[in-house]
Motif scaffolding. Structure first.
Motif, PDB file in Angstrom:
ATOM      1  N   LEU A 475      -6.597  80.004  14.501  1.00 39.42           N
ATOM      2  CA  LEU A 475      -7.010  81.320  15.000  1.00 39.42           C
ATOM      3  C   LEU A 475      -8.083  81.935  14.100  1.00 39.42           C
ATOM      4  O   LEU A 475      -8.989  82.625  14.582  1.00 39.42           O
ATOM      5  N   GLU A 477     -10.391  80.336  12.588  1.00 31.18           N
ATOM      6  CA  GLU A 477     -11.656  79.713  12.951  1.00 31.18           C
ATOM      7  C   GLU A 477     -12.278  80.384  14.178  1.00 31.18           C
ATOM      8  O   GLU A 477     -13.487  80.352  14.364  1.00 31.18           O
ATOM      9  N   LYS A 478     -11.427  80.999  14.999  1.00 34.48           N
ATOM     10  CA  LYS A 478     -11.925  81.718  16.178  1.00 34.48           C
ATOM     11  C   LYS A 478     -12.172  83.199  15.870  1.00 34.48           C
ATOM     12  O   LYS A 478     -12.471  83.997  16.757  1.00 34.48           O
ATOM     13  N   TRP A 480      -9.837  85.381  14.315  1.00 36.98           N
ATOM     14  CA  TRP A 480      -8.648  86.243  14.278  1.00 36.98           C
ATOM     15  C   TRP A 480      -7.964  86.127  12.919  1.00 36.98           C
ATOM     16  O   TRP A 480      -7.557  85.052  12.516  1.00 36.98           O
ATOM     17  N   LYS A 507      -8.390  88.530  25.265  1.00 42.91           N
ATOM     18  CA  LYS A 507      -9.091  87.465  24.546  1.00 42.91           C
ATOM     19  C   LYS A 507      -8.185  86.868  23.470  1.00 42.91           C
ATOM     20  O   LYS A 507      -8.168  85.640  23.253  1.00 42.91           O
ATOM     21  N   PHE A 508      -7.432  87.727  22.796  1.00 45.79           N
ATOM     22  CA  PHE A 508      -6.516  87.235  21.767  1.00 45.79           C
ATOM     23  C   PHE A 508      -5.492  86.282  22.369  1.00 45.79           C
ATOM     24  O   PHE A 508      -5.243  85.189  21.828  1.00 45.79           O
ATOM     25  N   ALA A 510      -5.681  84.549  25.111  1.00 45.85           N
ATOM     26  CA  ALA A 510      -6.339  83.324  25.570  1.00 45.85           C
ATOM     27  C   ALA A 510      -6.617  82.379  24.405  1.00 45.85           C
ATOM     28  O   ALA A 510      -6.360  81.167  24.492  1.00 45.85           O
ATOM     29  N   ASP A 511      -7.135  82.922  23.294  1.00 47.00           N
ATOM     30  CA  ASP A 511      -7.407  82.095  22.115  1.00 47.00           C
ATOM     31  C   ASP A 511      -6.106  81.561  21.514  1.00 47.00           C
ATOM     32  O   ASP A 511      -6.035  80.418  21.042  1.00 47.00           O
ATOM     33  N   ALA A 514      -4.967  78.655  23.624  1.00 48.26           N
ATOM     34  CA  ALA A 514      -5.806  77.477  23.419  1.00 48.26           C
ATOM     35  C   ALA A 514      -5.475  76.786  22.095  1.00 48.26           C
ATOM     36  O   ALA A 514      -5.374  75.541  22.034  1.00 48.26           O
ATOM     37  N   CYS A 515      -5.282  77.584  21.041  1.00 53.19           N
ATOM     38  CA  CYS A 515      -4.969  77.010  19.725  1.00 53.19           C
ATOM     39  C   CYS A 515      -3.583  76.365  19.729  1.00 53.19           C
ATOM     40  O   CYS A 515      -3.378  75.306  19.112  1.00 53.19           O
ATOM     41  N   GLN A 518      -3.787  73.053  21.495  1.00 48.78           N
ATOM     42  CA  GLN A 518      -4.474  72.104  20.623  1.00 48.78           C
ATOM     43  C   GLN A 518      -3.510  71.514  19.589  1.00 48.78           C
ATOM     44  O   GLN A 518      -3.513  70.302  19.339  1.00 48.78           O
TER      45      GLN A 518
END
Length: 569
Positions: A475, A477-478, A480, A507-508, A510-511, A514-515, A518
């Motif tokens: 997070l 790296e994105k 946060w 947005k938080f 969604a990220d 995604a993380c 992953q």
């Protein structure tokens, strides 16, 4: 029947009752007497006296080591063993080598964040002009890269509103030179501080006798309460006071214990709700307990401890109860009016004797302001410090600091007046709604779980599928910046007014999703950053080494020697 006759009859009954036991014990006591006499038969009087003194001193030392410390026996035993191990030459050398690597790494990290700028180490020979100073400050401001205004941070900045910022700047300029230490010179600041305290007491349902002071922040507010209750305990003849707090209570309680010589007892929490276990707290109470504490809410997982239950224990055993509401102090008083239910936590609960609340968090006041409140002046008086015999005059201060920034008090007062009750209710509504949205969406994700219930503004996350600190790094790296927690490993988002801006929470989430996905595909990803640091910290059984690493961090923080300069030396 007269009093003397009743006394004689009582002692006669006691004698008759104890006689069988005495007949059983008497031979053993006689044997002990003979053995002691035989042992001392060849000793001179001075030897017997010295031996008696030595045995007494040894017994007192053992007693003090076992029971008269502000740390538990097991903890002190562990420290002693680790200290012995660390003194071994090969262990000492290995630790020194690792510490050197940590020091270099931290110094390099700080200097990297300075982006190659040199450090100012001496006063300029001639003062700079206003234009030059502002130009230099622009360079410093450009060093920052975290997008806090876009909701990138957990907590940290709680408002950031432009109008409020401009107001605080104007107020600070008007009161920049004021100091409440000189109340006769600055009656305006004295009045504002008294009003901030009174308004905050009323927010927490304090009656006419409720009182308090402003402080520099939550840590000072908590420490002042601990200091007050320690001194109160002293006045009651308790020479080695103890405080009982949940394991999730703020570290300021541990800091207070260290500073003020109070033994701190951490009690367990319910693993599901993350609230303090009342039965464990009750079992920990002794005749030396000087205070009980609970949080509303606690920092790690956002749970609100059962304050009413803690207060009942306080009433039953006549022990003061402190409620730490530093984090949520300007949310929880307005939750009911914003249509959110919450268990009672304030002065309306019988037995609650003090509350700490930060004005510089959800009160949106500038950093460096908080309020410590008491239900009655009889508690607050133990907070004060007075030196009546100083040659410089009678010295007295209500808090730790002597001189204080009057501008901070004025800006805090201005912020509270600017916001008003309606403004705080609205901000509470937006923050709680955003928190509940984030909680609901994160509960849908596979691979993670939430700790407890997001009752106020904190959403805490853990995982049984992968190292949760890897998620924190992913997070980061994105963009946060979340809070990393330990015992158990977890991370949390502390929702602020910034996160309520359109699209940020979405947005938080969604990220985050995604993380998480992953990491489920690659749960053994390479560790770095937060993962490496907390992984190392939790793998070290000797916690004093972790403390040493923290000391290295602060050394590096204040270091102005760049890597190039050090190599040149």
């Amino acid at each position: 029947m007269g009093t003397e006759q009743r006394s004689v009859d009582f002692f006669t009954e006691v004698s008759v009752f104890c006689r069988p036991y005495w007949l059983y014990v008497e031979p053993y006591l006689e044997d002990c007497r003979l053995r002691i006499n035989n042992f001392c038969a060849h000793l001179e009087a001075w030897q017997i006296i010295l031996l008696s003194v030595a045995i007494t001193l040894l017994a007192v030392s053992i007693w003090n080591f076992l029971f008269q410390s502000d740390q538990c026996f097991v903890g002190r035993l562990k420290k002693s063993i680790f200290r012995l191990v660390r003194s071994l030459p090969f262990v000492r050398g290995m630790i020194a080598s690792e510490m050197g690597k940590q020091r270099h790494s931290m110094e390099e990290s700080f200097h990297k964040s300075a982006k190659g700028e040199t450090y100012v180490e001496k006063l300029p020979a001639k003062g700079l002009s206003e234009e030059q100073v502002l130009k230099e400050l622009t360079k410093y401001k450009n060093l920052a890269h975290v997008r806090w205004s876009e909701g990138a941070c957990s907590g940290t900045v709680y408002s950031g509103d432009d109008k409020l910022t401009q107001l605080m700047a104007k107020v600070y300029a008007d009161f920049a030179w004021t100091n409440p230490l000189h109340a006769d010179v600055f009656p305006d600041i004295r009045k504002m501080e008294a009003e901030v305290v009174r308004m905050t007491c009323n927010m927490f349902q304090g009656g006419p006798s409720a009182c308090g002071t402003m402080t520099s922040g939550g840590t000072e507010s908590i420490m002042l309460a601990c200091k007050a209750y320690r001194d109160r305990a002293y006045s009651l003849g308790i020479h080695h006071p103890e405080m009982i707090v949940p394991v999730t209570a703020h570290a300021a309680f541990d800091k207070s214990a260290s500073y003020f010589g109070i033994k701190i007892i951490h009690v367990a929490i319910d693993e599901v709700t993350r609230k303090v276990d009342l039965s464990a707290m009750k079992k920990a109470i002794t005749s030396r307990t000087c205070m009980l504490a609970g949080s509303a809410p606690q920092f790690p997982h956002g749970a609100v401890d059962p304050i009413a239950g803690i207060a009942k224990l306080g009433q039953k055993y006549k022990i003061p109860v402190h409620v730490d509401s530093c984090l949520g102090g300007f949310l929880v008083p307005f939750m009911r009016k914003a249509n959110f239910e919450l268990e009672p936590f304030d002065f309306s609960v019988p037995g609650v004797t003090s509350i700490s609340a930060d004005t510089h968090k959800y009160g949106f006041a500038p950093k460096g302001s908080s309020v410590i409140m008491y239900s009655d002046r009889d508690y607050r008086k133990f907070q004060y410090f007075v030196q009546p015999d100083w040659p410089g005059g009678i010295y007295a201060s209500p808090t730790f600091a002597g001189s204080r920034a009057g501008a901070i008090i004025a800006a805090c007062w201005a912020t509270m007046m600017f916001m008003g009750e309606e403004g705080y209710i609205e901000s509470t509504k937006r923050i709680i709604e955003t928190t509940r949205f984030v909680e609901k969406e994160l509960r849908k994700l596979d691979g993670i779980f939430l700790y407890g219930k997001a009752e106020v503004s904190v959403v805490a996350v853990g995982s049984k599928r992968f190292n949760i600190y890897l998620l924190s790094d992913a997070l980061a790296e994105k963009g946060w910046m979340l809070n990393a927690l330990q015992n158990p490993p977890s991370i949390h988002l502390c929702v602020t007014l910034v996160h309520t801006k359109p699209g940020i929470a979405e947005k938080f989430v969604a990220d985050f999703a995604a993380c998480t996905k992953q990491l489920l595909n690659d749960p053994n990803a390479k560790a770095g950053g937060t993962t490496a640091m907390y992984g190392m910290a939790q793998s070290i059984p000797d916690r004093s080494i972790v403390s040493d690493v923290a000391g290295i961090f602060f050394d590096a923080y204040y270091n102005t020697d760049t890597i190039g300069k050090k190599e040149a030396k």
